[in-house]
Design a protein around this motif. Structure first.
Motif, PDB file in Angstrom:
ATOM      1  N   ASP A  55      10.228  30.472  -4.847  1.00  0.00           N
ATOM      2  CA  ASP A  55       9.801  31.862  -4.696  1.00  0.00           C
ATOM      3  C   ASP A  55       9.067  31.996  -3.373  1.00  0.00           C
ATOM      4  O   ASP A  55       8.219  31.181  -3.055  1.00  0.00           O
ATOM      5  CB  ASP A  55       8.844  32.252  -5.831  1.00  0.00           C
ATOM      6  N   VAL A  80       3.110  31.448  -9.296  1.00  0.00           N
ATOM      7  CA  VAL A  80       4.316  32.167  -9.714  1.00  0.00           C
ATOM      8  C   VAL A  80       5.483  31.193  -9.895  1.00  0.00           C
ATOM      9  O   VAL A  80       6.333  31.378 -10.766  1.00  0.00           O
ATOM     10  CB  VAL A  80       4.707  33.308  -8.734  1.00  0.00           C
ATOM     11  N   SER A  83       4.975  29.227 -13.090  1.00  0.00           N
ATOM     12  CA  SER A  83       5.291  30.091 -14.224  1.00  0.00           C
ATOM     13  C   SER A  83       6.792  30.051 -14.549  1.00  0.00           C
ATOM     14  O   SER A  83       7.188  30.147 -15.713  1.00  0.00           O
ATOM     15  CB  SER A  83       4.844  31.526 -13.916  1.00  0.00           C
ATOM     16  N   ASP A  84       7.629  29.889 -13.526  1.00  0.00           N
ATOM     17  CA  ASP A  84       9.078  29.798 -13.766  1.00  0.00           C
ATOM     18  C   ASP A  84       9.449  28.501 -14.483  1.00  0.00           C
ATOM     19  O   ASP A  84      10.386  28.481 -15.289  1.00  0.00           O
ATOM     20  CB  ASP A  84       9.850  29.911 -12.447  1.00  0.00           C
ATOM     21  N   HIS A 186      -2.856  40.057 -10.535  1.00  0.00           N
ATOM     22  CA  HIS A 186      -1.598  39.423 -10.115  1.00  0.00           C
ATOM     23  C   HIS A 186      -1.841  38.258  -9.150  1.00  0.00           C
ATOM     24  O   HIS A 186      -0.988  37.403  -8.972  1.00  0.00           O
ATOM     25  CB  HIS A 186      -0.671  40.463  -9.453  1.00  0.00           C
ATOM     26  N   PRO A 189      -2.400  34.215 -11.185  1.00  0.00           N
ATOM     27  CA  PRO A 189      -1.512  33.941 -12.314  1.00  0.00           C
ATOM     28  C   PRO A 189      -1.993  32.712 -13.063  1.00  0.00           C
ATOM     29  O   PRO A 189      -2.509  31.780 -12.459  1.00  0.00           O
ATOM     30  CB  PRO A 189      -0.154  33.685 -11.659  1.00  0.00           C
ATOM     31  N   ASP A 210       9.456  34.435 -18.213  1.00  0.00           N
ATOM     32  CA  ASP A 210       8.073  34.825 -17.900  1.00  0.00           C
ATOM     33  C   ASP A 210       8.080  36.268 -17.405  1.00  0.00           C
ATOM     34  O   ASP A 210       9.038  36.713 -16.773  1.00  0.00           O
ATOM     35  CB  ASP A 210       7.419  33.875 -16.892  1.00  0.00           C
ATOM     36  N   SER A 212       7.451  38.634 -15.037  1.00  0.00           N
ATOM     37  CA  SER A 212       7.101  38.800 -13.627  1.00  0.00           C
ATOM     38  C   SER A 212       7.496  40.181 -13.126  1.00  0.00           C
ATOM     39  O   SER A 212       6.781  40.792 -12.345  1.00  0.00           O
ATOM     40  CB  SER A 212       7.753  37.709 -12.779  1.00  0.00           C
ATOM     41  N   ASP A 218      12.267  42.306 -17.872  1.00  0.00           N
ATOM     42  CA  ASP A 218      12.453  40.876 -18.134  1.00  0.00           C
ATOM     43  C   ASP A 218      13.105  40.635 -19.495  1.00  0.00           C
ATOM     44  O   ASP A 218      13.980  39.788 -19.621  1.00  0.00           O
ATOM     45  CB  ASP A 218      11.119  40.139 -18.001  1.00  0.00           C
ATOM     46  N   GLU A 264       4.184  40.990 -12.995  1.00  0.00           N
ATOM     47  CA  GLU A 264       3.214  39.986 -12.572  1.00  0.00           C
ATOM     48  C   GLU A 264       2.097  39.765 -13.582  1.00  0.00           C
ATOM     49  O   GLU A 264       0.938  39.598 -13.222  1.00  0.00           O
ATOM     50  CB  GLU A 264       2.666  40.326 -11.182  1.00  0.00           C
ATOM     51  N   PHE A 266       2.776  37.315 -15.887  1.00  0.00           N
ATOM     52  CA  PHE A 266       3.035  35.878 -16.047  1.00  0.00           C
ATOM     53  C   PHE A 266       2.718  35.374 -17.447  1.00  0.00           C
ATOM     54  O   PHE A 266       2.329  34.223 -17.631  1.00  0.00           O
ATOM     55  CB  PHE A 266       2.332  35.074 -14.943  1.00  0.00           C
TER      56      PHE A 266
END
Ligand code: ADP
Ligand code: MG
Length: 331
Positions: A55, A80, A83-84, A186, A189, A210, A212, A218, A264, A266
């Motif tokens: 990212d 971020v 989080s993925d 944001h 996270p 997640d 985002s 999502d 965001e 997360f």
């Protein structure tokens, strides 16, 4: 502990800066060798899927260098990405980072900015047991750009994909949603890595993502990937963050709108069969908060059920990364 070769780690010059990074980067069991060679060498568990995610964060788009500290920007850039990995119920192991430093950044030198960014990146990585094993440092006559790539691996139960939702599944989220942009949340996270692993252990997770881009957007990704299923969300059950209430007071949109459409957060959004859902809700894993927000339906499309019985279609609103300006699409 690696000892820097060559110039002392005082952070001066490109090579001094790299020596300075090298002296501060964590070494973990997954790292055979880290910063200081042409590549890093990593050890993964044989037979597990390697997970890789990247990212990129752009000044003016994902952060504002005039307002946010380099440490905050570094923490967000790392967070971020972590989080993925959490969203797959994976174990993050190592990260590399590429930075484009602005040469004219007020009174701050590019080197000082690089060191403060590293503190944020490395701090967030360390807190999650992840080693920063390499990167690329450049300076240019443009704004700050930070790109992070995280490598991890699936557990013995395999990764949790977006595509596994089934009709009759229950939809759950791990925390309150909305208003993270307005409040500045944001920037901090909290990747739900341990929560995802605990849930994966405790239940048969069918699909996960997640949050985002925004809950509606999502969850819609899960629905589409799972063969164009649908979901009915209960308006009363959506956990609205206090930041969403504050954002609503400021712009006139409802707190629920913010919870459904802002991004965001997360938090994790996932689906499980009804038995697992009841079990998880009755006895959640330690330090995991769960909210039951709706159900997966065989007929496609996302809908919102109101307490008076009205059920209306819900647009998968959310953040469009290729939108013309850095705003969330209006509901
Ligand atoms: P090369 O020219 O072989 O690509 P570099 O001079 O770009 O090597 O980098 C030297 C070492 O420093 C490499 O191990 C690289 O991964 C690491 N490195 C460079 N920039 C960063 C950074 N911002 N954070 C962490 N490691 C970095
Ligand atoms: Mg390089």
């Amino acid at each position: 502990v690696s000892t820097p070769a060559g110039p002392p780690p005082d952070g001066s010059g490109e090579f001094g800066l790299i020596a300075w990074f090298r002296a501060r980067a964590e070494r973990t069991a997954a790292v055979a060798f880290g910063i200081g060679d042409d590549c890093a060498g990593l050890r993964f568990t044989p037979g597990r899927e390697v997970l890789i995610t990247t990212d990129m964060l752009l000044d003016g788009r994902h952060f504002l260098s005039a307002e946010h500290t380099p440490e905050q920007i570094g923490r967000k850039a790392m967070g971020v990405n972590l989080s993925d990995i959490a969203a797959m119920a994976g174990v993050p192991l190592a990260a590399v980072v590429s930075v484009g430093l602005p040469l004219h950044h007020g009174s701050r030198s590019a080197e000082e900015l690089a060191r403060r960014l590293f503190h944020g990146l490395n701090g967030m990585a360390r807190e999650c047991g992840v080693a920063l094993v390499g990167g690329d440092t450049n300076a240019w006559d443009g704004p700050l750009v930070v790109s992070v790539t995280v490598l991890g691996e699936a557990t013995e139960k395999g990764p949790v994909r977006r595509s596994g939702a089934r009709p009759g599944d229950v939809v759950l989220v791990t925390g309150r949603l909305g208003g993270s942009l307005a409040s500045g949340r944001h920037l901090e996270p909290r990747p739900r890595i341990s929560e995802a692993l605990a849930l994966h252990q405790a239940a048969n997770l069918h699909a996960m993502i997640d949050v985002s881009d925004g809950l509606a957007a999502d969850l819609n990704h899960i629905l589409e990937e799972s063969g164009n299923l649908g979901a009915v969300l209960s308006a009363m059950a959506i956990p609205v963050h206090p930041d969403a209430e504050r954002a609503a007071a400021g712009d006139g949109r409802s707190p629920l709108d913010h919870a459904l459409g802002d991004g965001e957060d997360f938090e994790l959004c996932f689906t499980v069969g009804p038995d697992d859902a009841n079990r998880l809700l009755a006895e959640p894993p330690a330090r995991v908060t769960l909210y039951r927000i709706g159900d997966i339906t065989p007929e496609s499309g996302l809908r919102l059920a109101h307490p008076d019985g009205r059920v209306e279609p819900l647009e998968p609103m959310g953040f469009d990364h290729l939108g013309g300006d850095a705003e969330r699409s209006a509901p």
